[in-house]
Design an enzyme around this catalytic site. Structure first.
Site: not given
Length: 245
Positions: A9, A87
């Site tokens: 990202h 994550e």
């Protein structure tokens, strides 16, 4: 030959503030939005297209993917979201400033928490306001599945479970796939694909929002990999080395 595109990202607000993020649902910064648009433009200029897309349930990865597909005029592409592509969970470090944490615990200890494969940061407690197990997006997790902290090995375990059950079969059927995810999630997948040792993955850096292409054989073994720019493949020596988990 099968092609897989991985993208971390764009810069998040907490990347910008130098804070541990983990599973905290932080959005992209203005720079991160620009990075995502550029990534989409790069993929479009290099004539990439996709049949299916995968991402986490965290908005910084989702929004990056939306922007990339919008720039490519591929907003129709089906998107599959899973917490298993989140994550790494940073436990009690989530939300803390990295420099201040290093001053408190020592730079060596913080480096071990961030970069080692098998050492977990201090865990959250279930009464901590940062504990997110009641969030509706995690309602399918069974008791004990929601992490209080993770090391890279923990992250790798869930990422590879999803890879083998969901993504690999789609790739083997000839579909063109993009995965928009996170630094440690992609490190886990690269470690597996390239058969890296624990020592080898310690120094592995994934830059934000630069498409990473894997060319795979029919058994999903890597033939080669490279980053993309507007001019095509990025020379090895010019790959950005910055990283911020």
């Amino acid at each position: 030959m099968i092609k897989l595109v991985l993208i971390r990202h764009g810069q998040s607000l907490w990347n910008l503030e130098n804070r541990f993020t983990g599973w905290t649902d932080v959005d992209l910064s203005e720079n991160g939005l620009s990075e995502a648009r550029e990534a989409g433009a790069i993929l479009k200029k290099n004539r990439y297209t996709f049949d299916v897309a995968y991402t986490s349930v965290l908005k910084r990865a989702i929004r990056t993917l939306w922007i990339v597909l919008h720039e490519m005029d591929l907003t129709w592409v089906p998107i599959h979201k899973s917490w298993k592509l989140n994550e790494r969970h940073y436990g009690a470090l989530q939300g803390l400033n990295k420099d201040e944490t290093a001053q408190k615990y020592g730079e060596e200890q913080v480096h071990i928490w961030r970069r080692s494969v098998d050492v977990r940061p201090p865990a959250l407690t279930e009464d901590d306001p940062r504990y997110e197990a009641t969030d509706p997006r995690y309602k399918t997790l069974k008791k004990g599945e929601f992490p209080l902290t993770e090391c890279l090995e923990d992250t790798e375990k869930r990422v590879l479970a999803y890879w083998h059950s969901e993504i690999a079969p789609i790739l083997k059927n000839g579909n063109k796939v993009i995965i928009s995810s996170h630094g440690n999630t992609i490190r886990s997948l690269v470690k597996y694909l390239d058969n890296l040792s624990s020592d080898g993955v310690v120094s592995l850096n994934i830059p934000t929002s630069i498409p990473l292409v894997y060319e795979l054989d029919e058994n999903l073994r890597p033939i080669r990999h490279y980053y993309l720019s507007m001019d095509g493949e990025v020379p090895e020596g010019e790959i950005p080395k910055h990283i911020s988990f």
